[in-house]
Design an enzyme around this catalytic site. Structure first.
Site, mmCIF file in Angstrom:
data_model
loop_
_atom_site.group_PDB
_atom_site.id
_atom_site.type_symbol
_atom_site.label_atom_id
_atom_site.label_comp_id
_atom_site.label_asym_id
_atom_site.label_seq_id
_atom_site.Cartn_x
_atom_site.Cartn_y
_atom_site.Cartn_z
ATOM 1 N N ARG A 37 1.029 -1.311 0.072
ATOM 2 C CA ARG A 37 -0.104 -0.220 0.044
ATOM 3 C C ARG A 37 0.788 1.126 -0.029
ATOM 4 O O ARG A 37 0.416 2.211 -0.563
ATOM 5 C CB ARG A 37 -0.964 -0.112 1.381
ATOM 6 N N ILE A 63 -6.812 7.822 -1.048
ATOM 7 C CA ILE A 63 -6.743 6.312 -1.105
ATOM 8 C C ILE A 63 -7.542 5.595 0.170
ATOM 9 O O ILE A 63 -7.303 6.371 1.329
ATOM 10 C CB ILE A 63 -5.465 5.673 -0.761
ATOM 11 N N SER A 64 -8.586 4.886 -0.141
ATOM 12 C CA SER A 64 -9.492 4.472 0.818
ATOM 13 C C SER A 64 -8.766 3.992 2.065
ATOM 14 O O SER A 64 -7.737 3.225 2.070
ATOM 15 C CB SER A 64 -10.686 3.720 0.230
ATOM 16 N N GLN A 65 -9.500 4.026 3.290
ATOM 17 C CA GLN A 65 -9.150 3.355 4.446
ATOM 18 C C GLN A 65 -9.079 1.589 4.264
ATOM 19 O O GLN A 65 -9.987 1.405 3.521
ATOM 20 C CB GLN A 65 -10.141 3.599 5.607
#
Length: 213
Positions: A37, A63-65
């Site tokens: 990530r 960027i999503s959790q």
């Protein structure tokens, strides 16, 4: 930036956090454990990459959790070779998770700079979605429909009808619906005209942009 054993250790810790938050799909957890990530983020955020938080990636996007990525992916109930339409390619992190799960991924991004950057980056990492396109997610991608599942990675004020129409029978649409706060919603297509609806609590997403031209 490289992917090191230290990063792998941090991913393992992140997976433990997701398990504590009741993510149960072992394939989803394995994908999160594998994908670097930190490479999807600016180097200044590297130390935060494996916290369970969303972070900015430019073009007013995030960027999503990781929990959100895992939760949405789990709701899709992906089988290998499933055709999945992703609305909002963003950084490509969710796209990579879908690829790791063995899906044939078709993805749309509305921000041109982000689209170009992510297309190159995914290829460099070895992730090859079936189709990446620059366009309006509200319209879906009719030419490759129908899809086993559709995933929307931005907050939609309403459910776009083209997305429902592009689902296979028994296909699943996962979409966060709402203005400032969204309710994670799952639609399962039961027939040409009938959809089953389930709701899974509140989340916060950047808005899904519509092409006004």
């Amino acid at each position: 930036m490289k992917d090191t054993l230290r990063h792998a250790g941090k991913r393992k810790q992140l997976v433990e956090v997701l398990i504590q938050k009741e993510i149960k799909d072992t394939s989803v957890l394995a994908a999160i454990a594998k994908i670097p990530r930190h490479l999807f983020m600016d180097s200044g955020f590297e130390d935060h990459a494996y916290q369970d938080k969303a972070f900015p990636i430019g073009a007013d996007q995030t960027i999503s959790q990781p929990y959100t990525v895992a939760f949405q992916s789990e709701l899709l109930q992906i089988s290998k070779e499933d055709r999945i339409l992703e609305i909002g390619t963003g950084s490509g992190y969710q796209t990579a998770v879908l690829c790791e799960l063995g899906a044939k991924v078709y993805s749309i991004e509305r921000q041109k700079a982000l689209f170009k950057k992510t297309k190159l980056f995914l290829s460099k990492l070895g992730y090859r979605p079936k189709h990446l396109s620059f366009g309006d997610g509200y319209k879906g991608l009719k030419e490759h429909a129908p899809y086993d599942s559709i995933l929307v990675t931005a907050g939609a004020p309403f459910v776009p009808k083209p997305l429902l129409s592009q689902l296979k029978i028994n296909g699943r649409l996962v979409i966060p619906v709402g203005e400032k706060v969204q309710v994670m919603t799952l639609f399962v297509r039961k027939s040409e005209t009938e959809f089953e609806k389930h709701e899974f609590g509140e989340f916060r997403f950047v808005p899904l942009l519509e092409d006004k031209n």
